[in-house]
Scaffold this motif. Structure first.
Motif, PDB file in Angstrom:
ATOM      1  N   SER A 105       7.666 -10.057  -6.920  1.00  0.00           N
ATOM      2  CA  SER A 105       6.406  -9.756  -6.341  1.00  0.00           C
ATOM      3  C   SER A 105       6.291  -8.182  -6.508  1.00  0.00           C
ATOM      4  O   SER A 105       7.350  -7.486  -6.434  1.00  0.00           O
ATOM      5  CB  SER A 105       5.962 -10.231  -4.887  1.00  0.00           C
ATOM      6  N   ARG A 106       5.002  -7.678  -6.113  1.00  0.00           N
ATOM      7  CA  ARG A 106       4.861  -6.279  -5.866  1.00  0.00           C
ATOM      8  C   ARG A 106       3.922  -6.161  -4.847  1.00  0.00           C
ATOM      9  O   ARG A 106       3.173  -6.979  -4.333  1.00  0.00           O
ATOM     10  CB  ARG A 106       4.019  -5.599  -7.021  1.00  0.00           C
ATOM     11  N   ASN A 107       4.381  -4.913  -4.025  1.00  0.00           N
ATOM     12  CA  ASN A 107       3.708  -4.806  -2.821  1.00  0.00           C
ATOM     13  C   ASN A 107       2.463  -3.661  -3.003  1.00  0.00           C
ATOM     14  O   ASN A 107       2.712  -2.689  -3.697  1.00  0.00           O
ATOM     15  CB  ASN A 107       4.278  -4.267  -1.515  1.00  0.00           C
ATOM     16  N   VAL A 108       1.171  -3.747  -2.289  1.00  0.00           N
ATOM     17  CA  VAL A 108       0.308  -2.624  -2.383  1.00  0.00           C
ATOM     18  C   VAL A 108       0.731  -1.192  -2.312  1.00  0.00           C
ATOM     19  O   VAL A 108       0.041  -0.408  -2.730  1.00  0.00           O
ATOM     20  CB  VAL A 108      -1.037  -3.130  -1.721  1.00  0.00           C
ATOM     21  N   CYS A 109       1.618  -1.030  -1.203  1.00  0.00           N
ATOM     22  CA  CYS A 109       2.098   0.319  -0.855  1.00  0.00           C
ATOM     23  C   CYS A 109       2.646   0.963  -1.954  1.00  0.00           C
ATOM     24  O   CYS A 109       2.144   2.082  -2.340  1.00  0.00           O
ATOM     25  CB  CYS A 109       2.797   0.121   0.482  1.00  0.00           C
ATOM     26  N   THR A 110       3.764   0.326  -2.239  1.00  0.00           N
ATOM     27  CA  THR A 110       4.369   1.174  -3.486  1.00  0.00           C
ATOM     28  C   THR A 110       3.626   1.180  -4.869  1.00  0.00           C
ATOM     29  O   THR A 110       3.681   2.015  -5.373  1.00  0.00           O
ATOM     30  CB  THR A 110       5.895   0.689  -3.692  1.00  0.00           C
ATOM     31  N   ALA A 111       2.971   0.056  -5.109  1.00  0.00           N
ATOM     32  CA  ALA A 111       2.135   0.038  -6.380  1.00  0.00           C
ATOM     33  C   ALA A 111       1.182   1.178  -6.172  1.00  0.00           C
ATOM     34  O   ALA A 111       0.656   1.978  -7.111  1.00  0.00           O
ATOM     35  CB  ALA A 111       1.407  -1.211  -6.409  1.00  0.00           C
ATOM     36  N   GLY A 112       0.413   1.249  -4.959  1.00  0.00           N
ATOM     37  CA  GLY A 112      -0.586   2.237  -4.829  1.00  0.00           C
ATOM     38  C   GLY A 112      -0.211   3.930  -4.906  1.00  0.00           C
ATOM     39  O   GLY A 112      -0.564   4.782  -5.576  1.00  0.00           O
ATOM     40  N   TYR A 113       0.849   4.079  -4.092  1.00  0.00           N
ATOM     41  CA  TYR A 113       1.440   5.543  -3.912  1.00  0.00           C
ATOM     42  C   TYR A 113       2.278   5.906  -4.858  1.00  0.00           C
ATOM     43  O   TYR A 113       2.192   7.033  -5.488  1.00  0.00           O
ATOM     44  CB  TYR A 113       2.019   5.620  -2.386  1.00  0.00           C
ATOM     45  N   LYS A 114       3.171   5.026  -5.447  1.00  0.00           N
ATOM     46  CA  LYS A 114       4.214   5.579  -6.283  1.00  0.00           C
ATOM     47  C   LYS A 114       3.928   5.072  -7.990  1.00  0.00           C
ATOM     48  O   LYS A 114       4.479   5.517  -8.683  1.00  0.00           O
ATOM     49  CB  LYS A 114       5.780   4.994  -6.049  1.00  0.00           C
ATOM     50  N   GLY A 115       2.912   3.967  -7.956  1.00  0.00           N
ATOM     51  CA  GLY A 115       2.809   3.438  -9.246  1.00  0.00           C
ATOM     52  C   GLY A 115       1.410   3.807  -9.746  1.00  0.00           C
ATOM     53  O   GLY A 115       0.851   3.289 -10.668  1.00  0.00           O
ATOM     54  N   ILE A 116       0.639   4.658  -9.256  1.00  0.00           N
ATOM     55  CA  ILE A 116      -0.650   5.290  -9.490  1.00  0.00           C
ATOM     56  C   ILE A 116      -1.659   4.030  -9.759  1.00  0.00           C
ATOM     57  O   ILE A 116      -2.138   3.847 -10.951  1.00  0.00           O
ATOM     58  CB  ILE A 116      -0.548   6.112 -10.807  1.00  0.00           C
ATOM     59  N   ARG A 117      -1.490   3.045  -8.957  1.00  0.00           N
ATOM     60  CA  ARG A 117      -2.311   1.882  -9.124  1.00  0.00           C
ATOM     61  C   ARG A 117      -3.593   1.921  -8.043  1.00  0.00           C
ATOM     62  O   ARG A 117      -3.332   2.052  -7.025  1.00  0.00           O
ATOM     63  CB  ARG A 117      -1.599   0.599  -8.814  1.00  0.00           C
ATOM     64  N   THR A 118      -4.803   1.980  -8.427  1.00  0.00           N
ATOM     65  CA  THR A 118      -5.910   1.985  -7.707  1.00  0.00           C
ATOM     66  C   THR A 118      -6.953   0.778  -7.473  1.00  0.00           C
ATOM     67  O   THR A 118      -6.324  -0.160  -8.325  1.00  0.00           O
ATOM     68  CB  THR A 118      -6.849   3.197  -8.058  1.00  0.00           C
ATOM     69  N   GLU A 119      -7.741   0.647  -7.361  1.00  0.00           N
ATOM     70  CA  GLU A 119      -8.697  -0.529  -7.114  1.00  0.00           C
ATOM     71  C   GLU A 119      -9.021  -0.977  -8.742  1.00  0.00           C
ATOM     72  O   GLU A 119      -9.315  -2.145  -9.002  1.00  0.00           O
ATOM     73  CB  GLU A 119      -9.705  -0.543  -6.247  1.00  0.00           C
ATOM     74  N   ALA A 120      -9.321   0.070  -9.578  1.00  0.00           N
ATOM     75  CA  ALA A 120      -9.332  -0.293 -10.989  1.00  0.00           C
ATOM     76  C   ALA A 120      -8.191  -0.628 -11.762  1.00  0.00           C
ATOM     77  O   ALA A 120      -8.204  -0.788 -12.903  1.00  0.00           O
ATOM     78  CB  ALA A 120      -9.997   1.254 -11.586  1.00  0.00           C
ATOM     79  N   GLY A 121      -6.845  -0.533 -11.082  1.00  0.00           N
ATOM     80  CA  GLY A 121      -5.638  -1.053 -11.925  1.00  0.00           C
ATOM     81  C   GLY A 121      -4.749   0.120 -12.075  1.00  0.00           C
ATOM     82  O   GLY A 121      -5.355   1.233 -11.540  1.00  0.00           O
ATOM     83  N   TYR A 122      -3.934  -0.044 -12.836  1.00  0.00           N
ATOM     84  CA  TYR A 122      -3.026   1.126 -13.390  1.00  0.00           C
ATOM     85  C   TYR A 122      -3.896   1.844 -14.407  1.00  0.00           C
ATOM     86  O   TYR A 122      -4.818   1.424 -15.269  1.00  0.00           O
ATOM     87  CB  TYR A 122      -1.662   0.539 -14.007  1.00  0.00           C
ATOM     88  N   PRO A 123      -3.380   3.078 -14.722  1.00  0.00           N
ATOM     89  CA  PRO A 123      -3.735   4.033 -15.828  1.00  0.00           C
ATOM     90  C   PRO A 123      -3.876   3.257 -17.171  1.00  0.00           C
ATOM     91  O   PRO A 123      -3.009   2.292 -17.467  1.00  0.00           O
ATOM     92  CB  PRO A 123      -2.731   5.021 -15.769  1.00  0.00           C
TER      93      PRO A 123
END
Length: 562
Positions: free
Chosen positions: A207-225
């Motif tokens: 699984s992935r958590n919204v914290c590391t995905a959002g802050y460290k993985g550049i994932r916004t509500e629109a998804g990844y780059p």
């Protein structure tokens, strides 16, 4: 049951919080009903921080590398958890959930089943097969590419991260893997935060958590780059986000159930709830019951991370990101930070204190830090004539530049160790003030400043911070803030509470306004802070109207030492 009989009292329930730090992991046993901490244990990592040579080899690492070993993380489960249970006297059968937090971005390459590449014989002597610790800064050239291409393309997500992506994060470290060991990159099925990898080991489910995905993985509500952007970085990097697969979980959500293997490691019941992964700083907000808008929590240890929830969405230059649900569901979570704080004071004591001071501290029966703090506390503000820029490990916020280095201005032949020690404390406080100002200048008010972490024990430091930022300082009510925060999330995952704020209100604790600013000292610090700001912008480089001398020195050093 007849009318006169009473229902048996409910049996107390307990949760486990595990905090994975830079040098060790700690476990704490917590009563779910009120947050009472009943037992704790620490396990020191066997390999610590791998900075010079790969374990079991003569393979040397380059400048600014910092790695870790996954076996150290599993050893925390095998050692710290059973010891904490033994100390607490709690029956393992009464434990209903487990939560964890990790340093971030600490990230590793694995196979599709989660096997770290460094555990494969063919790759064990290749540096890029090992987990890259949060303070691995050798990916700065790749971070420069990530930022340059994003700016040229006008990528809208860049502003969400203060306009700069850090070399500490997933994308820069992943691009470094590709460019320096493309064969290993191709073998990497998953590029995963340690915070999520440890959950995989506990549950058997990725699984992935919204914290590391959002802050460290550049994932916004629109998804990844986008794939187009990734291709612009390097055509072979187009598939990078495929390596970030896995269901995305909210903080406090159950990630799964404790597997038979993990139950054997820990001595806990098979099938108990395991909370989604989390970051050591962000999880601490719950431990301090500081999840409401405007409560900034500074987790002060080897480095400092500043986290805060808000109902306002703003783009704050130099921040580490603003993420929906990044701290608690329903609010925007902000992060900023300083790459070194406690590490600076430790470096100073190890390298800049003469033997006579060490001997005198010993005669007084105190540590060198305490002796220096006693001497420094006797000084009026400004008496040492020094200003320090706290960039010994680069600058995380607001400059987001790990090629910067420290500056100490004003030394004379009369400068004493206590002068330098106090100036370094003040420099880190000035860095925090700069971060607070960046938030407030961009419409995100800071209404309460709360401190957690090991540096709480330094009363001189805490009072200087209060004077410099001209604010009262509240303090967390636990010596194990991240571990308690993880236990709070475990209680939510187990269903004891409906959400993290409700659990924090019952299990978290802080004492308000323990330190208050002295107006006279604060006025003097305003004068010193003005000098700090001038030096800050000058040494930041040409982009800020100053000199690029620190960048040139950094480049020359790396050229010489390879």
């Amino acid at each position: 049951m007849n009318a006169n009989s009473a229902a048996p009292p409910a049996r107390p329930q307990f949760v486990i919080g595990i905090d994975y730090g830079t040098l060790s992991g700690r476990a704490v046993v917590v009563r779910a009903g009120d947050g009472e901490e009943l037992g704790a244990a620490v396990h020191e990592y066997t390999h610590g921080v791998i900075e010079s040579v790969l374990p079991g080899s003569d393979v040397r690492l380059g400048p600014n590398w910092a790695l870790q070993s996954p076996t150290d993380w599993l050893d925390v489960l095998r050692n710290a958890v059973p010891k904490a249970l033994a100390v607490s006297g709690v029956d393992p059968a009464s434990v209903i959930g487990i939560g964890t937090d990790f340093t971030a971005c600490t990230v590793l390459p694995t196979l599709a089943d989660g096997t770290p590449l460094c555990e494969l014989a063919d790759y064990a002597q290749r540096p890029h097969a090992w987990p890259k610790l949060w303070k691995h800064h050798a990916a700065q050239p790749q971070a420069d590419i990530v930022n340059q291409v994003a700016e040229e393309r006008g990528e809208t997500w860049l502003a969400r991260y203060g306009g700069r992506i850090s070399s500490e994060w997933e994308f820069a470290k992943g691009l470094q893997l590709l460019q320096e060991d493309p064969e290993l990159y191709a073998r990497t099925d998953r590029w995963i935060e340690a915070a999520d990898w440890i959950i995989w080991q506990l549950t058997g489910t990725e699984s992935r958590n919204v914290c590391t995905a959002g802050y460290k993985g550049i994932r916004t509500e629109a998804g990844y780059p986008s794939r187009d952007y990734l291709s612009a970085l390097d055509p072979a990097f187009a598939d990078f986000t495929d390596k970030l697969a896995g269901p995305l979980l909210a903080l406090g959500a159950p990630a799964g159930r404790l597997s038979p293997q993990a139950a054997a490691w820990t001595g806990l019941p098979e099938g108990i709830a395991v909370a989604a992964g989390n970051v050591d700083a962000h999880v601490t907000a719950a431990a301090a019951d500081a999840t409401r808008p405007g409560q900034m929590v500074a987790i002060m240890g080897t480095s400092t991370c500043h986290v805060m929830s808000s109902d306002q969405l703003a783009e704050v230059p130099g921040m580490c990101g603003v993420v929906a649900g990044g701290i608690v569901d329903g609010l925007w979570g902000y992060e900023a930070g300083q790459s070194a704080v406690g590490d600076i004071f430790g470096w100073f004591v190890d390298n800049c204190v003469p033997p006579a001071y060490v001997d005198e501290a010993g005669r007084r029966g105190i540590g060198v830090h305490d002796y220096l703090a006693q001497l420094a506390a006797e000084q009026p503000v400004g008496a040492h004539g020094l200003i320090a820029l706290d960039w010994h490990n680069g600058n995380r916020s607001v400059l987001v530049d790990h090629n910067l280095s420290a500056v100490l201005v004003g030394q004379t032949l009369a400068t004493r160790p206590e002068d330098g020690y106090r100036a370094l404390i003040e420099g880190t406080a000035f860095g925090t003030r700069r971060i607070i100002e960046a938030f407030e200048d961009n419409g995100v008010p800071v209404e309460e400043f709360v401190v957690a972490g090991g540096l709480l024990k330094n009363q001189l430091l805490m009072q200087i911070y209060s004077d410099v930022i001209r604010r009262p300082i509240s303090v967390v009510g636990s010596d194990q803030g991240p571990a308690l925060g993880s236990a709070i999330h475990a209680a939510v995952a187990a269903g004891t509470y409906p959400d993290v704020p409700a659990a924090a209100a019952s299990m978290g604790r802080r004492t308000e306004a323990v330190y208050r600013p002295d107006p006279a000292r604060a006025d003097r610090y305003d004068l010193l802070y003005a000098e700090y700001r001038e030096l800050h912008d000058w040494f930041a480089g040409e982009a800020y109207g100053g000199s690029g001398v620190l960048h040139r020195l950094h480049a020359l050093k790396n050229e010489v030492i390879g």
